[in-house]
Design an enzyme around this catalytic site. Structure first.
Site, PDB file in Angstrom:
ATOM      1  N   HIS A 175      36.719 -15.039  -9.664  1.00 57.61           N
ATOM      2  CA  HIS A 175      35.646 -16.028  -9.485  1.00 57.61           C
ATOM      3  C   HIS A 175      34.295 -15.322  -9.453  1.00 57.61           C
ATOM      4  CE1 HIS A 175      36.401 -14.766  -5.340  1.00 57.61           C
ATOM      5  NE2 HIS A 175      35.322 -15.394  -4.917  1.00 57.61           N
ATOM      6  N   ASP A 227      30.581 -10.320  -4.569  1.00 56.93           N
ATOM      7  CA  ASP A 227      31.482  -9.265  -4.081  1.00 56.93           C
ATOM      8  C   ASP A 227      32.758  -9.182  -4.930  1.00 56.93           C
ATOM      9  OD1 ASP A 227      32.220 -11.790  -2.878  1.00 56.93           O
ATOM     10  OD2 ASP A 227      33.537 -10.697  -1.510  1.00 56.93           O
ATOM     11  N   HIS A 228      32.752  -9.879  -6.084  1.00 57.46           N
ATOM     12  CA  HIS A 228      33.882  -9.800  -7.030  1.00 57.46           C
ATOM     13  C   HIS A 228      33.426  -9.407  -8.436  1.00 57.46           C
ATOM     14  CE1 HIS A 228      36.764 -11.702  -4.179  1.00 57.46           C
ATOM     15  NE2 HIS A 228      35.609 -12.005  -3.621  1.00 57.46           N
ATOM     16  N   HIS A 282      31.720 -14.952  -7.270  1.00 59.49           N
ATOM     17  CA  HIS A 282      30.966 -14.391  -6.142  1.00 59.49           C
ATOM     18  C   HIS A 282      30.624 -12.918  -6.377  1.00 59.49           C
ATOM     19  CE1 HIS A 282      32.391 -17.726  -3.172  1.00 59.49           C
ATOM     20  NE2 HIS A 282      31.282 -18.059  -3.813  1.00 59.49           N
ATOM     21  N   HIS A 305      38.021 -22.539  -3.167  1.00 52.56           N
ATOM     22  CA  HIS A 305      37.015 -21.581  -2.679  1.00 52.56           C
ATOM     23  C   HIS A 305      35.769 -21.720  -3.565  1.00 52.56           C
ATOM     24  CE1 HIS A 305      35.418 -17.854  -1.004  1.00 52.56           C
ATOM     25  NE2 HIS A 305      35.335 -17.334  -2.204  1.00 52.56           N
ATOM     26  N   ASP A 318      40.046 -14.817  -3.722  1.00 52.34           N
ATOM     27  CA  ASP A 318      39.761 -15.379  -2.398  1.00 52.34           C
ATOM     28  C   ASP A 318      40.447 -16.737  -2.214  1.00 52.34           C
ATOM     29  OD1 ASP A 318      38.185 -13.177  -1.947  1.00 52.34           O
ATOM     30  OD2 ASP A 318      36.277 -14.267  -1.925  1.00 52.34           O
ATOM     31  N   HIS A 352      40.448  -9.328   0.122  1.00 53.73           N
ATOM     32  CA  HIS A 352      39.811  -8.917   1.384  1.00 53.73           C
ATOM     33  C   HIS A 352      40.838  -8.497   2.427  1.00 53.73           C
ATOM     34  CE1 HIS A 352      35.651 -10.288   0.545  1.00 53.73           C
ATOM     35  NE2 HIS A 352      36.233 -11.225  -0.181  1.00 53.73           N
TER      36      HIS A 352
HETATM   37 FE    FE Z   1      35.155 -12.449  -1.659  1.00 52.59          FE
HETATM   38 ZN    ZN Z   2      34.581 -15.350  -2.857  1.00 50.35          ZN
END
Ligand code: FE
Ligand code: ZN
Length: 257
Positions: free
Chosen positions: A57, A61-62, A59, A115, A134, A172
């Site tokens: 996805h 942090d990905h 985001h 998410h 996530d 995570h």
């Molecule tokens: Fe994440």
């Molecule tokens: Zn995420």
């Protein structure tokens, strides 16, 4: 066709980036590279050449390492068609039910929105590996930023029929906090009690609790168990309560836990 070799790289505060390497073809994917430098270092140490980036996805942090990795290696970036405007550098657009070949290793693409909208998972059946971003966490699930509880419950249900020995490579290390919450939902689940003891032991030694297996998630993760009577009772709902509504209540409680 041999099994993928999977390498786990802890980055930022609690993210995991994975490298999946197909020994037969040499193809190597980075899954959800939050950042580039530790991924490049690990590739170097392993002697692997990055051919693909798989994004679950959009985001940051990905996908934060996407462009730097693409520039350094020429890797092709794979993501959901619906998310193509939000995935930096996307080359290959996929959708629910598509298969994707990493060298000789076949993945099934599963849309698991909730998410975010357009969140996908990559399931490599022959390697018993599920990269679920996530959506599903060890003892938890992602927050509902873009989708509804009903949608997320539908997504999590897609994972339940996968084999018990499926390795759950989530993005995570949230397991210890998730365990504290899971305990409040099911106080008398012996499998959960045993698992919490194992998790404490691992974290005391700074070891990862990820990957887990789908078999153990089905027995202990409250978010996969919204249709189980003890879980319904644990959040104050009657046995006849609709599982999607039960899921939504568990998620609401976790948000304020
Ligand atoms: Fe994440
Ligand atoms: Zn995420």
């Amino acid at each position: 066709m041999s099994r993928l070799v999977i390498d786990q790289i802890p980055v930022l505060t609690d993210n995991y980036v994975y490298l999946a390497h197909d020994p037969d073809s040499g193809a190597t994917a980075a899954i959800d590279p939050a950042v580039a430098p530790p991924v490049l270092e690990r590739l170097d140490a392993k002697g692997w050449r990055l051919t693909h980036i798989l994004n679950t996805h959009h985001h940051n942090d990905h996908v934060g390492g996407n462009l730097a990795l693409k520039q350094a290696t020429g890797a092709q970036i794979v993501g959901h068609r619906k998310d193509s405007a939000r995935i930096p550098g996307i080359d290959i657009e996929v959708a629910d039910g598509d298969s994707f070949l990493l060298g000789t290793a076949a993945a099934m693409v599963m849309e698991v929105s909730g998410h975010t909208i357009g969140h996908i998972a990559f399931w490599f059946p022959a390697s018993h590996a599920l990269f679920c971003g996530d959506t599903l966490f060890a003892l938890g699930c992602g927050r509902l930023f873009e989708g509804s509880g009903e949608q997320m419950w539908g997504s999590l249900k897609k994972f339940r029929p996968l084999p018990d020995d499926t390795l759950v490579y989530c993005a995570h290390e949230y397991t210890e906090a998730n365990a504290r919450f899971a305990r409040t939902v099911e106080r008398h689940n012996q499998d959960l009690t045993d698992r919490i003891a194992e998790i404490k032991e691992l974290r005391q030694h700074h070891k990862p609790t990820v990957p887990s297996t789908l078999g153990i998630e089905r027995k202990t993760n409250p978010f996969l168990r919204a249709d189980v009577e003890s879980v319904k009772a644990g959040v104050g709902l009657p046995p006849e309560a609709d599982p999607a509504q039960v899921f939504t209540e568990i998620r609401r409680r976790k948000d304020v836990f």
